[in-house]
Design an enzyme around this catalytic site. Sequence first.
Site, PDB file in Angstrom:
ATOM      1  N   CYS A 291      51.812 -95.382 -23.378  1.00 48.03           N
ATOM      2  CA  CYS A 291      51.988 -96.372 -22.311  1.00 48.03           C
ATOM      3  C   CYS A 291      52.630 -95.789 -21.064  1.00 48.03           C
ATOM      4  O   CYS A 291      52.197 -96.077 -19.944  1.00 48.03           O
ATOM      5  CB  CYS A 291      52.777 -97.577 -22.816  1.00 48.03           C
ATOM      6  SG  CYS A 291      54.522 -97.280 -23.139  1.00 48.03           S
ATOM      7  N   HIS A 350      57.888-100.820 -23.656  1.00 48.64           N
ATOM      8  CA  HIS A 350      56.523-100.731 -23.139  1.00 48.64           C
ATOM      9  C   HIS A 350      56.604-100.575 -21.626  1.00 48.64           C
ATOM     10  O   HIS A 350      57.505-101.118 -20.976  1.00 48.64           O
ATOM     11  CB  HIS A 350      55.708-101.963 -23.509  1.00 48.64           C
ATOM     12  CG  HIS A 350      54.290-101.906 -23.042  1.00 48.64           C
ATOM     13  ND1 HIS A 350      53.472-100.823 -23.285  1.00 48.64           N
ATOM     14  CD2 HIS A 350      53.539-102.780 -22.309  1.00 48.64           C
ATOM     15  CE1 HIS A 350      52.294-101.037 -22.743  1.00 48.64           C
ATOM     16  NE2 HIS A 350      52.304-102.214 -22.140  1.00 48.64           N
ATOM     17  N   ASP A 373      48.794-103.391 -16.001  1.00 47.52           N
ATOM     18  CA  ASP A 373      49.037-102.570 -17.189  1.00 47.52           C
ATOM     19  C   ASP A 373      47.790-101.769 -17.525  1.00 47.52           C
ATOM     20  O   ASP A 373      46.720-102.335 -17.736  1.00 47.52           O
ATOM     21  CB  ASP A 373      49.427-103.471 -18.363  1.00 47.52           C
ATOM     22  CG  ASP A 373      50.018-102.692 -19.532  1.00 47.52           C
ATOM     23  OD1 ASP A 373      49.927-101.450 -19.538  1.00 47.52           O
ATOM     24  OD2 ASP A 373      50.580-103.334 -20.435  1.00 47.52           O
TER      25      ASP A 373
END
Length: 719
Positions: A291, A350, A373
């Site tokens: 991530c 995250h 994202d």
Amino acid sequence: MESTDALVVDTVYMFEKENASLHNTENFELIHADEPTPILRRGQEFSLTIRFNRDYIEQQDIVRLLFNFGSNPNVFKGTRGVNTITNRNNYLSDLEAWSVRIIDVSGIDLSIEVRSPIDSPVGIWQFNIETTISGSKEPPNIYQYDKDIYLLFNPWLKDDLVYMEDEQLLGEYVQTDVGKIWVGPNGSARGREWIFGQFDASVLPACMLMFDKSDIKATSRGDPVMVARTISKMVNAYNANGYKEELNGILFGRWDGDYIDGVAPSAWTGSVPILEQYLDTNGECVKYGQCWVFAGVVGTICRALGLPTRVVTNIVSAHDTNVSLSIDHYYDENMQELPGESYDSVWNYHVWNDVWMARPDLPKGYGGWQAVDGTPQEESNGVYRCGPASVEAIKQGAVGFNYDVTFLVSTVNADVINWKADPTNDLGYTRINGDTKHIGRMLLTKAPWIFDPNGDKDKEDITYEYKSPEGTDAERLTLYRAVRNTPTAKRYYAVPAPENEDLIFKLEDLERVNIGEPFNVTVNITNKSSELRTVRAILWAGSVYYNGVKANLVKRAEGTFVMEPNVTEQLKLHINVDDYLDELVEYSIMKINAIATVQETNQTWADEDDFQVIKPKIKIEIDNEPIVGRPSAVTLSFNNPLKKMLHDCVFNYAGPGVSKNKTIHFRDVEPLEEVRIQHQFIPQKEGKQKIIATFTSKELDDVTGSVEVEVLKEDEEKK
């Protein structure tokens, strides 16, 4: 004297460096190449001079400028600009049209100023010039400018949708090429240095390749919402059938620790080597990303294109797989976990991006930072992508707005709900204790204008931008607003939480343990009742990947005991070094769990916590004072904290203006050995520069370090 022959263009002077200075693009390496490439910002004037084969005669010569974007340029679609040069000295008032004015006529040289539309598609434009004589029926002469012209978003210009009023902030969110990304679980999250490198010569061409491989229409390339959504999709190579190397996405994600056929995510120093490889292979995905690597690359692409961007880390992050706005854990009647009942997970942390833009598609007040994202978690309109979602909409629980607001509300503010199998209940389960404050412990980004290579003084807590303080009425009302507008969530939250429980359980949080130290799993239990209570408890510890996936069980214990009325007792499970050292996986994150049931009341409680086993930092030393153009040496060192040999050892280091990414394969490292390696580099840019280093091996990875150095000009060398 009039001529019967149309003008012929001899040369076009684009004044690449002068225009770049005015357009805030002077840092791009392509501007300073032997054959400089024009890099401009939309909606802003730029100068050029056209040299003809003879004097320009205003009364008879017709000179038409043509700017083309994409494979089928069209004036009505905004992908083609056509302007005939006249003696008018003013631009058109329409900011959505191409405009041109004469600055000077000097014999064979015609100097003009051009302004592109404020909503121009972003990317490579082609430039042609047509010349003819007034009244002539002959085909015009056509001159094709032989360089690409990059046109970027313009956050310095008020009329651009990405305009940011505080110009100083643009220095951080567009111009800064080295930053930090916070990684690690609650209590031990640290700022990991990342080289965005958005001005590297490979980055803009890699961005264009990414767009070419995507399905974004040329007409949508001027819309920051659609551009951000495309970046979110294209930075990963994932679809409904899993990871596919042929998907044209930039990064192949992997979380299982097996990176033998690529680069371990923890080894990357920044985005440039990733984008270079993507460009050099014509769009083959690069192995591997996680991530924070996805977010680093998204940050680079956005900053290169002129989209103000920051990287955001959510400490304790929910991955809600069924749109329930809750993270659900299921247990059988004996309090054994039933993992197949739920695919929800809690990531230790995250990372995603916030991108700054207006949102004319949303009601007033929802512009500004938008969450985007690049990590593939859930599908959005059939594709793995997420955002842009208004951060204000997330904070308000306004789940009806585009894009993916519901998922992100859950990510930062879901409740953790535990369920116990109960055949007497119509639902099949009874709701037991949960936690309304576990998710979204803290949201962090790098503070503007500060860089702390040795600590976290450059950390900015932006939790309040995403949600109201935990436990407040405002925070609860926001979550319930989202629940009311989400059908699945309404069914979960309609089940009441247990009440009147007379035992209080508290799992003690562990923030960090230095590698090589023991630790305890500790639960404090208070019996508030005036009666005996029989408690059955289970404690265990195990290693996990940072996305919450379990790796190895380290130690487990269970037992039953009786508590006297109105007393507090403590349960402990002691974990020795030898218990956990060989069970650690990458990033050395541990999870501790505790479950208890009370025989007399059937009260059931469960809780968990994550912490990180801390590794050493790389010490970076520069020999003498580095000088532009002269060889210098960097020394990287750290102590192996393990009583075991390290194999397949690799150092990486890089720094914009100091060195491109260097990969150095190193010998096996002895147990507890002090490791030292020296390497030469030649700095190219004066001023304060940053060097970032990583170390990986089979047994020990995610070892990093950074330093800030002052590079001198040659004439500044101290005598």
